[in-house]
Every structure is written in C-alpha cells, then in structure tokens.
Design an enzyme around this catalytic site. Structure first.
Site, PDB file in Angstrom:
ATOM      1  N   ASN A  49       1.146  -0.882  -5.110  1.00 38.53           N
ATOM      2  CA  ASN A  49       1.591   0.040  -4.054  1.00 38.53           C
ATOM      3  C   ASN A  49       1.034  -0.357  -2.684  1.00 38.53           C
ATOM      4  OD1 ASN A  49       2.760   1.807  -6.027  1.00 38.53           O
ATOM      5  ND2 ASN A  49       0.693   2.519  -6.479  1.00 38.53           N
ATOM      6  N   HIS A 135       4.850  14.296  -9.107  1.00 38.37           N
ATOM      7  CA  HIS A 135       3.707  13.547  -9.649  1.00 38.37           C
ATOM      8  C   HIS A 135       2.780  14.428 -10.501  1.00 38.37           C
ATOM      9  CE1 HIS A 135      -0.133  11.195  -9.237  1.00 38.37           C
ATOM     10  NE2 HIS A 135       0.711  10.184  -9.348  1.00 38.37           N
ATOM     11  N   GLU A 178       8.179  15.672  -3.222  1.00 36.57           N
ATOM     12  CA  GLU A 178       7.755  14.385  -2.662  1.00 36.57           C
ATOM     13  C   GLU A 178       8.866  13.930  -1.729  1.00 36.57           C
ATOM     14  OE1 GLU A 178       6.644  11.537  -5.723  1.00 36.57           O
ATOM     15  OE2 GLU A 178       5.861  13.149  -6.965  1.00 36.57           O
ATOM     16  N   SER A 182       8.117   8.399  -6.848  1.00 37.54           N
ATOM     17  CA  SER A 182       7.405   7.182  -7.248  1.00 37.54           C
ATOM     18  C   SER A 182       8.087   6.396  -8.351  1.00 37.54           C
ATOM     19  CB  SER A 182       5.984   7.536  -7.681  1.00 37.54           C
ATOM     20  OG  SER A 182       6.023   8.460  -8.739  1.00 37.54           O
ATOM     21  N   ASP A 207       4.663  15.765  -0.341  1.00 39.65           N
ATOM     22  CA  ASP A 207       3.777  14.656  -0.708  1.00 39.65           C
ATOM     23  C   ASP A 207       4.439  13.358  -0.259  1.00 39.65           C
ATOM     24  OD1 ASP A 207       2.524  12.529  -2.086  1.00 39.65           O
ATOM     25  OD2 ASP A 207       2.011  13.781  -3.814  1.00 39.65           O
ATOM     26  N   HIS A 210       4.408   7.754  -0.967  1.00 40.24           N
ATOM     27  CA  HIS A 210       5.135   6.484  -0.925  1.00 40.24           C
ATOM     28  C   HIS A 210       5.964   6.318   0.346  1.00 40.24           C
ATOM     29  CE1 HIS A 210       4.030   5.460  -5.051  1.00 40.24           C
ATOM     30  NE2 HIS A 210       4.126   6.753  -5.281  1.00 40.24           N
ATOM     31  N   LYS A 241      -2.076   3.760  -0.889  1.00 40.88           N
ATOM     32  CA  LYS A 241      -0.828   3.018  -1.081  1.00 40.88           C
ATOM     33  C   LYS A 241      -0.535   2.162   0.149  1.00 40.88           C
ATOM     34  CE  LYS A 241       0.194   5.725  -4.962  1.00 40.88           C
ATOM     35  NZ  LYS A 241       0.341   7.090  -5.422  1.00 40.88           N
TER      36      LYS A 241
HETATM   37  C1  PLP Z   1      -0.319   8.039  -6.226  1.00 46.49           C
HETATM   38  C2  PLP Z   1       0.143   9.410  -5.994  1.00 46.49           C
HETATM   39  C3  PLP Z   1      -0.767  10.462  -5.883  1.00 46.49           C
HETATM   40  C4  PLP Z   1      -2.240  10.284  -6.168  1.00 46.49           C
HETATM   41  O1  PLP Z   1      -2.871   9.636  -5.125  1.00 46.49           O
HETATM   42  P1  PLP Z   1      -4.271   8.878  -5.396  1.00 46.49           P
HETATM   43  O2  PLP Z   1      -4.826   8.706  -4.040  1.00 46.49           O
HETATM   44  O3  PLP Z   1      -3.904   7.602  -6.081  1.00 46.49           O
HETATM   45  O4  PLP Z   1      -5.085   9.767  -6.269  1.00 46.49           O
HETATM   46  C5  PLP Z   1      -0.286  11.710  -5.554  1.00 46.49           C
HETATM   47  N1  PLP Z   1       1.035  11.925  -5.366  1.00 46.49           N
HETATM   48  C6  PLP Z   1       1.940  10.931  -5.497  1.00 46.49           C
HETATM   49  C7  PLP Z   1       3.382  11.227  -5.280  1.00 46.49           C
HETATM   50  C8  PLP Z   1       1.527   9.649  -5.822  1.00 46.49           C
HETATM   51  O5  PLP Z   1       2.416   8.681  -5.977  1.00 46.49           O
END
Ligand code: PLP
Length: 393
Positions: A49, A135, A178, A182, A207, A210, A241
C-alpha cells in the site's frame, strides 16, 4: 474452550491457515521471500500500500532520521501525560489544512482510530449504518460501541435510504463509509451519502485510508475531489499507506477534536507515536501537497497497467483506482492463478471468501510508484497469458 491443536490442523487441511512470510524489500518494487529457495528470483510486489513510494523518499527518510537523532526513539508517555511532543501538533495542523477542517488528532494506527472514534460517538441507544464492505477495524469499532449495527449493500445509497427510513430511530445515528474500498478499489458515491446524512440528521465518518495523497487536487482525498468535505463530520485516514509511514488521524471541527481527546480510549490510554514516525508523516504530508507530480506519476502507471491488461484481451471491470481487482470467480481458480504468477516472479494476492462474496474471488493488484513501466507492461502480458491458458484448458 477452543481445541487449539485441532483448530490449527483443520485450518491447514482446508488451506486457510495464515502464515507469516519473512521477506526482504529490494529496490524497484521487488521483494525476496526468505522462506523460498536461495536461488529463486525476487518477486515484483503487487500487494504493497506504499502507493507513492514515500516510505523511501529522501525527504521523508531525512526528516525521520533527524527527529530520531534529536528526540530519541520513543515518546515515553501518552499525549495526555508527558508525551505531547510539539511535532504532533505540527502534523495535526498540516492534516487539518489538507482536509480543510478546523483541527485534527493523531492516533497510533488506523485500527486504533476506528476502534477509538466510533465508541466515543455512539452507544447503546444509538444506531450505526455501515457499508457491508467496510474494513474490519470499522466493524470492531462498531461492536465496541454497543450501538445497533445496520449494514447496507455495498455502495448502494438507495438501500441506505430504505434502511434510514425504517431504522433511524430517535438516538444518535452515524453513517460510516470508506471513500476507496480496499478489496474492490471502487469509489463511494459520497455526494449521495451526504444528501442522506443531511436529510436524516446523521453524523458521517469517512475512512480515506486508500484515497488520501492520491485523489483530490491537493491530495486531500475523495472528499476534496468531490467537494463534500464540509458535510463530512469525521475525515479519518492512515499514515501507513500512501503516506509511507505509520499512524492515523481524524480531521474534524475543533469541538469534535476536543471531545475525542477526552473520550477516545485508544487515544487516551496509549503511548504517543515515536517522534521519528510523526516527523516522517509530517514530511510526507508536505510532499503530497507540494508535489502533485507524485500523484500524476502513480496515475500514469495505473493507466498503463490497465491499458496493457485490456490489450491482453482482459475485459473485466478494472475499477477507478490504484487497487485493481481482477475477478476470476471460484476461489480455487484465483489461488491457482496467484501461484502460477508467483512462479513467474509476480506477487499478487488471491482474495477469497469470506473476505469477498462467494464466486467473486479475485487477484488484487495494488500499483505503486516503486514499479517500473516496463515491469508493469511485462506483468500485464504474463497475467493475460496465464488467464488465457487456464481458460483454454
Ligand atoms: C488499512 C486500513 C485501516 C487500518 O489502518 P492501519 O493504520 O493499518 O491500522 C483502516 N481502514 C481502512 C479502510 C484500511 O484500509
């Protein structure tokens, strides 16, 4: 009580036992699996990522090294104790600017942000409307909150509207989505979600794990690109990421941030991030604002890879983002393709149920700036050929 031994055996038999695989990261997006034979070739990594390759960017590494030298390895305490180093505030100001919000708050990770923020906002008498494909960290936050959990069909505002009409109730209501998903790499219809949020008087949390750094004129994510930031109450994202570092943030009103500082348990009861990590994130946020060419370079690579797959007669929908799902159907087929690709030097993950619905197993290619154009074209050709050979059998 679980019988651990037989549980492990069962998983192994079913081919679903997860295992760690130590590896070395090489330049150019290659990784070397340390459990493979010594003479095996490095693999091209399509599961990272680190989209903008900022984890290795000289400005990020330099900022982090300097902070490490100056402040040492650890913060020594939680922010509310004596761990509130100035660099946290510099980063929070920068995130607030990026997300065009009054304020921001850093969390230890995205997982901790989601499991801290959601239970701070809603409780037993409230209700959460969550996209089915959200997620795991969002789900865990929802469960911890004790609120009633209502899942709507993935990216389906009509279904959300039906459910809101039926189940909104009189307590607090929170909608969580989101912006780029993901596993599917698809994009949330945020403008429609925002209308519903306003119509039904809900809070909205997005969220952008990505999307931040990749979408939006200044890298502010889909909420910037779709110009809906003002209607998003909590703009959450991670530094792990596209920002190439570690940790996470939420941007919101000053009032909301003041509240979370007092209520979010994963913030309150956990040691502040190491200053070298926060400094790396700070340098990365500066880069995404000042160097839009990073985004353009990534986009060109994504387009090149998609175009090359199409030229190899792949007709599947490859989606709108740097996460490219190649749906092949049965899970055995996805695993077979992933293993054949690995033999040809390509490391892409087979994503299977229960992570995705039955019959939609897929190869997931995540594109990063580490990968050269030539390697992307070569990979696309190998992928098309592998798929055609399998179909021909
Ligand atoms: C990776 C991810 C997380 C978690 O983030 P980390 O910093 O890796 O704990 C939360 N939400 C989504 C949508 C993700 O892809």
């Amino acid at each position: 009580m679980v019988d651990i031994k037989s549980w492990l055996q069962d998983q192994k038999k079913a081919g679903t036992l997860r295992k760690l695989r130590p590896l070395k990261r090489l330049r150019g997006g290659f990784v070397k699996l340390l459990d493979s034979p010594a003479d095996s070739k490095p693999l091209l990594d399509f599961s990272s990522n680190d989209y903008l390759a900022l984890s290795e960017h000289p400005a990020v590494v330099k900022a982090s090294t300097e902070a490490l030298q100056k402040y040492g390895a650890g913060a020594g305490a939680a922010r509310l104790m004596s761990g509130d180093l100035e660099v946290n505030h510099l980063l929070e100001n920068e995130i607030a600017k990026l997300k065009r919000k009054e304020a921001a708050l850093i969390f230890g990770s995205g997982y901790m942000a989601n499991t801290g923020i959601i239970p701070a906002l809603v409780g037993r008498n409230d209700v959460i409307f969550t996209d089915r494909l959200n997620h795991a960290s969002i789900y865990d936050g929802c469960r911890l909150s004790g609120a009633k959990l209502i899942r709507f069909h993935h990216n389906d505002p009509n279904h959300l509207e039906e459910l809101l009409k039926e189940k909104r109730g009189a307590g607090q209501a929170l909608i969580v989505v989101e912006s780029i998903y993901s596993m599917d790499g698809d994009r949330c219809p945020l403008a429609k979600i925002v209308l519903l949020k306003e119509q039904f008087d809900c809070m909205l949390m997005v969220d952008e794990a990505h999307a931040t750094g990749i979408f939006g004129p200044n890298g502010g994510g889909i909420i910037e690109e779709d110009r809906v930031g003002d209607s998003v109450d909590m703009a959450m994202g991670t530094f792990g990421k596209a920002l190439g570092s570690y940790g996470a943030y939420v941007a919101a009103s000053q009032e909301m941030i003041d509240y979370l500082i007092n209520k979010a348990r994963s913030f309150i009861y956990s040691t502040a991030l190491p200053p070298a990590v926060v400094a790396a994130s700070f340098a990365a946020v500066k880069l995404i604002q000042n160097k839009p060419q990073l985004r353009t370079e990534l986009r060109n690579k994504v387009n090149l890879f998609k175009k090359s797959l199409k030229e190899g007669r792949i007709t599947a929908d490859l989606g709108p983002s740097q996460i490219i799902p190649l749906v092949v159907g049965e899970s055995t087929k996805a695993v077979e393709i992933a293993s054949q690709l690995q033999q040809q030097g390509i490391f892409a993950t087979a994503v299977r149920p229960p992570t995705v619905p039955k019959g939609s197993s897929r190869l997931r290619f995540s594109i990063t700036r580490h990968l050269s154009d030539a390697d992307l074209e070569k990979t696309a050709a190998v992928v098309s050929e592998t798929l055609q050979n399998l179909t021909a059998q």
